[in-house]
Write a protein that holds these residues in place. Structure first.
Motif, short mmCIF file in Angstrom:
data_model
loop_
_atom_site.label_atom_id
_atom_site.label_comp_id
_atom_site.label_asym_id
_atom_site.label_seq_id
_atom_site.Cartn_x
_atom_site.Cartn_y
_atom_site.Cartn_z
N ASP A 10 3.56 18.54 4.37
CA ASP A 10 2.16 18.77 4.73
C ASP A 10 1.27 18.86 3.51
OD1 ASP A 10 2.82 18.74 7.33
OD2 ASP A 10 3.07 20.94 7.48
N PHE A 11 1.87 19.16 2.37
CA PHE A 11 1.07 19.28 1.15
C PHE A 11 1.04 17.96 0.38
CE2 PHE A 11 0.02 20.43 -3.17
CZ PHE A 11 -1.00 21.34 -2.99
N PHE A 12 2.22 17.38 0.17
CA PHE A 12 2.31 16.10 -0.56
C PHE A 12 2.38 14.97 0.46
CE2 PHE A 12 4.24 19.31 -3.29
CZ PHE A 12 3.56 19.10 -4.49
N VAL A 13 1.27 14.27 0.65
CA VAL A 13 1.21 13.25 1.70
C VAL A 13 1.07 11.88 1.06
CG1 VAL A 13 -0.04 12.46 3.74
CG2 VAL A 13 0.13 14.92 3.23
N VAL A 14 1.86 10.92 1.52
CA VAL A 14 1.74 9.56 1.02
C VAL A 14 1.19 8.68 2.14
CG1 VAL A 14 2.95 7.60 0.01
CG2 VAL A 14 3.70 9.92 -0.51
N LYS A 15 0.12 7.95 1.84
CA LYS A 15 -0.46 7.03 2.82
C LYS A 15 -0.68 5.69 2.15
CE LYS A 15 -2.76 10.34 5.86
NZ LYS A 15 -4.06 10.82 6.34
N THR A 16 -1.24 4.74 2.89
CA THR A 16 -1.52 3.42 2.30
C THR A 16 -3.02 3.26 2.14
OG1 THR A 16 -1.73 2.37 4.43
CG2 THR A 16 0.49 2.45 3.45
N PRO A 17 -3.45 2.33 1.29
CA PRO A 17 -4.90 2.13 1.11
C PRO A 17 -5.61 1.85 2.43
CG PRO A 17 -3.68 0.93 -0.56
CD PRO A 17 -2.66 1.50 0.38
N ALA A 18 -4.88 1.26 3.37
CA ALA A 18 -5.50 0.96 4.66
C ALA A 18 -5.92 2.23 5.40
CB ALA A 18 -4.53 0.16 5.51
N ASP A 19 -5.27 3.36 5.04
CA ASP A 19 -5.59 4.62 5.71
C ASP A 19 -6.87 5.27 5.20
OD1 ASP A 19 -3.27 4.42 7.18
OD2 ASP A 19 -2.09 5.41 5.60
N LEU A 20 -7.43 4.75 4.11
CA LEU A 20 -8.66 5.36 3.57
C LEU A 20 -9.79 5.24 4.59
CD1 LEU A 20 -8.91 4.12 -0.14
CD2 LEU A 20 -8.98 6.49 0.65
N PRO A 21 -10.52 6.29 4.84
CA PRO A 21 -11.66 6.18 5.76
C PRO A 21 -12.62 5.11 5.26
CG PRO A 21 -11.25 8.47 5.17
CD PRO A 21 -10.37 7.64 4.31
N ALA A 22 -13.17 4.36 6.16
CA ALA A 22 -13.98 3.20 5.77
C ALA A 22 -15.38 3.61 5.32
CB ALA A 22 -14.07 2.23 6.94
N ASP A 23 -15.86 4.72 5.86
CA ASP A 23 -17.27 5.04 5.62
C ASP A 23 -17.49 5.98 4.44
OD1 ASP A 23 -15.88 7.02 6.78
OD2 ASP A 23 -17.46 7.63 8.18
N LEU A 24 -16.56 6.00 3.49
CA LEU A 24 -16.72 6.92 2.35
C LEU A 24 -17.85 6.44 1.44
CD1 LEU A 24 -13.04 7.63 1.32
CD2 LEU A 24 -14.65 9.19 2.45
N ALA A 25 -18.65 7.40 0.96
CA ALA A 25 -19.75 7.05 0.05
C ALA A 25 -19.27 7.27 -1.38
CB ALA A 25 -20.97 7.93 0.36
N TRP A 26 -18.77 6.23 -2.01
CA TRP A 26 -18.24 6.36 -3.36
C TRP A 26 -19.39 6.44 -4.35
CZ3 TRP A 26 -13.12 7.01 -4.42
CH2 TRP A 26 -12.23 6.74 -3.36
#
Lengths: 354, 668
Positions: free
Chosen positions: B54-70
């Motif tokens: 639950d603390f160390f989570v591995v995901k893929t770039p596809a999981d990044l939320p699309a609407d992030l304001a970088w």
């Protein structure tokens, strides 16, 4: 018991008096000690005599006299220098014959002499009666020297008493009883002497507020050892003499033999060490103060002055000069006295046995 | 007694020595060689990650939320001066050779940490030191970031150029590993274990790819961005051998850095035998050489730290031209040792600069322990407030250069209270309040006594030896009010320990505050840090059997239910405006309680520098605690020999420079 000096002691004293350097040093030193005892009469922020509205006051000793005593509007201790200026400027007061007589140096050792100005060492100023200047906290150096000397003397007195008490007691017991007790205490002393004194002082100073009592206790705790060895050998020697045996045959107890018979005969050894012990005590108190492990602020002390002086060697050379000269003078005097005492009490000149 | 304690201590040392050599957990250290057998903790680290999914989570770039304001905060002004010249050797003084080169663990929290970590390594993003306001980070290791406030998560994309000084790129592996390292008990650093602990401040770290990660924090406080961006990753490849013997194994290993200066192996070899100095070299191909906000900084080619124990010796070294700069914050140096009229200043050899900064101020003052019988009485505390002559301290000891501290949280911009002013020295008022507390009569020594015959005498605990004259002034002035203060100056750590054990009446102390957007109150003023059970079940009545809580920063043992409630709301608040209102209420309650007597602040720093040291036009940045912290200075090496030669040649002189930079000076 009236003071009766036996002929040998009288002879020793005569011999001491004939050693000019030591004798004069002793007189000067005695004079300094007396001066330190009554220093308030010469160096103090309190007036010697005040005559105010027909009443006489002698503020030097005793509790404080609040400013209201003299019609000023405050409850803390009267500023006598200010009072003198006020009375001088007031013709009515002069007519009444009011006056303030201040000591020769009208400053106290922890008094801030320039209350309206920056902290900064100021050079000697004869007009303002700062004969040795002021230190980094605007305090009169002469006053701090004098009262610092008094503290050093008190310390030395307690130190000598402590060291002699412990050293003589244990030394005599070691020599007199000998055997296992002697061996045991010797080993304890050997271990004890190997404890690094300064580290212990640093540790203790970090844990408690090091008042005079603490400092004496620590210094005595690590200063009594050397005396035991001298006392031990002396006692061994005296114990074997016929008079000690005679006393025992007559039924005298251990305490009586040690105190009445052996101790007086070892006095020469004891006396010769006193001046050097005093010099050592003054030196170590100064060293501890210098390192910041000594008396609590703002107690006047030579070590603190020396430490200030070395930090301001180029800015305020008068600080280090005063403290250093005072210290050198006193230690030289004590050493001269010590040498003379040693020579005057030299047993080779007086003893019948050796 | 003393002997017994000593014996006990030596026994403990012996025991420790025995257990050390028999400890099965440290076979490598017991080997007796310089390089302990290599170990590899990869499996252990991976197992730890797996054990805490639950603390160390591995995901893929596809999981990044699309609407992030970088954002990369590209519009913030750049710091440093384009005129700067790189090169030269910067000589600085350190008091002691560092006991370790580790940045964490035993002995690492000392002044040297500054060179290994604080001022010289890059974090993901840094707070802009010249711009006020909550959104003012600029990227360092990061290229851009995005904040998802509702989910309390900050997404970070690493700069592809970011590299460790020994070669490998900085990746999200190093981010995961940072949490492993700082949560590990091997490092023997409880503060780190606590701060980085699972669920303490951070609840999740998510890896999307080599360069993209996200950190989720526990509460979306207004400083949420800082809590993520100001982390610095730990080089995974370097810490492969971290195990139970970490403190010894890593003691003399230089940690690869993301910053410009490194210790070369040759220098490390040299310092094995010669510990008079230690020199850092600037990497000529540092990855951030041309990065915005960094390209005009860290200019000297070498950073030579010389061990000079005594300050007077360091001063002489400075005057001899062996040190580039000397801090002139003490009045004695500024006015007496090197006054503006000194020929070295008037001839332009040495420049003097005063810079008014704008930072949270260390709150020097007297902290009164309200758990003490006399100090429990508010009238006495008020009397003390009026009996302390801080104005005279500022005048005499600091020569009017410093100013009065008004609240314990000055310097936080509009988060500080705008109108509260510290109580002045006023003997009449002091007397009135002491009289209300029953102290009406003066004893023969001028100190007040009450009807029971008790003197108004308190102990004043002090751990700052150089500031002892300050307390002597307070002591002598307080006597006028009939208050006796016994100064107890102890070694700084012993004094602090005593205060932490709450064994003080009054303590002279200050909490040093980093540049933070708002003050902290819970540590100092919540009743949880004063007593074990401060109140009875009703939450208001003081518990008669409550016990003091030691080792906390509540030095006043303040326990006020209303204050607790405000602090709790403050700590949970997610809006700066609400926090500002709460902070003011808190400050007002503290003022009324009168258990902290605010002392002084130094609203500037002063420095003397040799002529060849150059600074940008405005000298320095607004939020700086010393002139060299942001590394904006540079060296004009050609000017060095001519200046040194001119020292002895009185016919030569250069334009003098004695300047005061007051652009950030507070307007009264």
């Amino acid at each position: 018991m009236p003071l009766r000096l036996d002929p040998i002691t009288r002879k020793k004293l005569r011999r001491f008096r004939s050693l000019r350097r030591g004798y004069w040093s002793f007189l000067v030193l005695a004079g300094l000690v007396v001066f330190a005892c009554v220093a308030e009469l010469f160096v103090s922020q309190r007036a010697l005599v005040v005559r105010h509205e027909g009443r006489w006051f002698f503020p030097t000793y005793g509790g404080i006299l609040p400013g209201r005593t003299f019609g000023l509007d405050y409850d803390w201790e009267t500023d006598y220098r200010d009072l003198r200026t006020r009375l001088g400027a007031d013709p009515a007061a002069a007519a009444r014959g009011d006056f303030v007589l201040l000591p020769f140096v009208p400053y106290g050792p922890i008094e801030n002499c320039y209350p309206d100005q920056f902290f900064k060492p100021r050079a000697p100023d004869l007009a303002r009666r700062h004969f040795l200047g002021t230190d980094t906290q605007n305090r009169d150096i002469l006053a701090r020297l004098v009262y610092g000397f008094r503290h050093a003397l008190i310390f030395a007195a307690w130190f000598v008493a402590g060291v002699y008490g412990l050293g003589v007691l244990l030394g005599c017991a070691m020599g007199y009883y000998g055997g296992v007790f002697d061996l045991l205490v010797q080993r304890v002393i050997e271990i004890w002497s190997n404890i690094p004194f300064l580290y212990l002082v640093i540790i203790v100073a970090a844990l408690v507020k090091p008042g005079l009592g603490w400092l004496v206790a620590i210094n005595v705790a690590f200063g009594w050892m050397h005396l035991t060895y001298y006392m031990r050998t002396e006692t061994y020697k005296e114990k074997a003499r016929d008079y000690a045996a005679a006393a025992r045959v007559l039924g005298a107890g251990d305490a009586r033999i040690i105190l009445r018979h052996i101790l007086p005969n070892t006095a020469a050894t004891l006396v010769t060490f006193i001046p050097f012990t005093v010099a050592g005590a003054i030196g170590s108190l100064t060293a501890l103060d210098f390192l910041g492990f000594g008396l609590p602020v703002p107690t006047p002390s030579w070590g603190e002055l020396l430490s200030q002086g070395t930090k301001n060697l180029t800015l305020a050379p008068w600080i280090v000069l005063s403290a250093f000269s005072a210290m050198t003078l006193v230690l030289i005097l004590v050493t001269f006295v010590g040498e003379a005492v040693r020579e005057a009490f030299d047993p080779k000149k007086f003893t019948l046995y050796r | 007694m003393l002997l017994r304690r000593l014996l006990a201590a030596s026994c403990l040392i012996l025991l420790a020595a025995c257990s050390g050599s028999k400890d099965p957990a440290a076979p490598a250290a017991a080997g007796g060689t310089d390089s302990p057998a290599a170990i590899d903790n990869t499996a252990e680290v991976q197992a730890y990650y797996a054990a805490h999914p639950d603390f160390f989570v591995v995901k893929t770039p596809a999981d990044l939320p699309a609407d992030l304001a970088w954002t990369d905060a590209g519009d913030l002004p750049e710091i440093g001066s384009p005129d700067r010249v790189r090169g030269g050797t910067w000589n600085e003084r350190i008091q002691d050779f560092p006991p370790t080169l580790r940045i964490v663990g035993p002995d690492s929290n000392n002044g040297f940490r500054n060179y290994l970590l604080d001022d010289y390594t890059l974090r993901f993003g840094h707070l802009h030191p010249d711009v006020a306001g909550p959104h003012r980070h600029f990227p360092a290791l990061a290229e851009a970031w995005a904040v998802d406030a509702p989910n309390r998560t900050v997404y970070v994309r690493l700069d592809p150029k970011a590299r460790w000084s020994d070669g490998p790129p900085v990746t999200t592996d190093d981010v995961f590993f940072m949490f492993w390292l700082y949560q590990s008990s091997y490092i023997q650093a409880p503060w780190y274990n606590n701060w980085y602990g699972i669920g303490e401040n951070y609840v999740r770290v998510t890896r999307y790819d080599e360069r993209t990660f996200a950190v989720t924090i526990k509460e979306a406080r207004p400083d949420m961005l800082a809590r993520v961006l100001e982390l610095s990753p730990a080089p995974r490849h370097f810490y492969r051998e971290v195990g139970p013997d970490f403190p010894t194994r890593y003691n003399w290993r230089f940690v690869p850095t993301t910053g410009p200066y490194v210790l070369t192996p040759a220098e490390q070899q040299r310092t094995l035998t010669n510990r008079n100095s230690i020199t850092f070299e600037r990497q000529s191909d540092w990855w951030a050489n041309d990065k915005r906000q960094f390209r005009y900084r860290f200019n000297p080619a070498q950073l030579r730290l010389r061990v000079i124990r005594e300050t007077p010796t360091a001063w002489e070294a400075f005057l001899a031209g062996e040190l580039e700069a000397f801090g002139m914050n003490l009045a004695e140096y500024h006015y007496d040792r090197l006054p503006d009229t000194d020929p070295r200043v008037t001839r332009g050899l040495i420049h003097k600069s005063t810079f008014f900064n704008d930072i949270p101020r260390p709150n020097y003052g007297l902290w009164m322990n309200t758990a003490r019988p006399l100090l429990a009485d508010r009238e006495i505390r008020l009397g003390i407030q009026y009996a302390l002559n801080w104005q005279l301290v500022i005048k005499q000891f600091f020569r009017d250069g410093y100013s009065r501290l008004n609240t314990p949280s000055d310097g936080f911009g509009d988060m500080s209270h705008p109108t509260l002013r510290a109580r002045p020295f006023d003997l009449a008022l002091a007397g009135e309040h002491f009289a209300k507390a029953g102290f009406r009569r003066r004893g023969p020594d001028g100190i007040l006594v009450n009807d029971a015959g008790a003197r108004l005498s308190l102990t004043l605990n002090n751990g700052y030896e150089v500031l002892t004259p300050v307390l002597v002034i307070l002591q002598q002035e307080a006597r006028k009010a009939g208050l006796d203060l016994q100064i107890e100056t102890l070694d700084s750590s012993a004094s602090w320990k005593k205060v932490q054990e709450k064994n003080h009446d009054l303590a002279f102390a200050a909490f040093n505050v980093g540049v933070e957007p708002f003050p902290r109150y819970w540590e100092n003023y919540h009743s949880k840090n004063a007593y074990d059970q401060a109140f009875l079940a009703d939450g208001v009545t003081p518990n008669p059997e409550r016990k003091l809580k030691v080792q906390t920063n509540n030095l006043q043992t303040i326990a006020i239910p209303a204050l607790d409630a405000l602090i709790t709301r403050y700590d949970r608040s997610e809006s700066l405006d609400e926090m500002r209102g709460l902070a003011r209420q808190i400050e007002e309650i503290l003022y009324e309680d009168a258990s902290f007597s605010p002392g002084f602040v130094r609203p500037f720093y002063r420095v003397a520098t040799w002529r060849w040291v150059r600074f940008p036009e405005n000298f320095n940045v607004r939020f700086s605690t010393d002139p060299f912290e942001q590394n904006l200075h540079w060296l004009d090496e050609p000017a060095r020999p001519e200046t040194l030669a001119a020292r002895r040649d009185e016919s030569k002189s250069f334009p003098p420079s004695v300047r005061s930079y007051e652009q950030w000076k507070a307007k009264e």
